[in-house]
Design a protein around this motif. Structure first.
Motif: not given
Length: 67
Positions: A6-7, A10, A14
């Protein structure tokens, strides 16, 4: 899906958004396409090692492929 995926997703999303905005503003195809790919591919890749490998390759592509 675990926290690391998930990180990483992200982070790559970005960076991909930044590449997309840069490519659209400069009318450069390579950062635009890499940005779109960076924003979309984390939805389809679940393995963390593959996620980091593909994301790193997509981030490095505009540097090496200057058109």
């Amino acid at each position: 899906m675990d926290t690391s995926s998930l990180l990483w997703g992200l982070l790559f999303g970005s960076v991909g958004f930044g590449f997309f905005l840069y490519g659209r503003k400069q009318k450069a195809a390579v950062p635009l396409v890499c940005g779109l790919a960076l924003m979309v591919f984390p939805y389809f890749v679940s393995d963390t090692v593959a996620l980091v490998t593909i994301g790193g390759a997509l981030i490095a592509t505009p540097y090496f492929l200057r058109v």
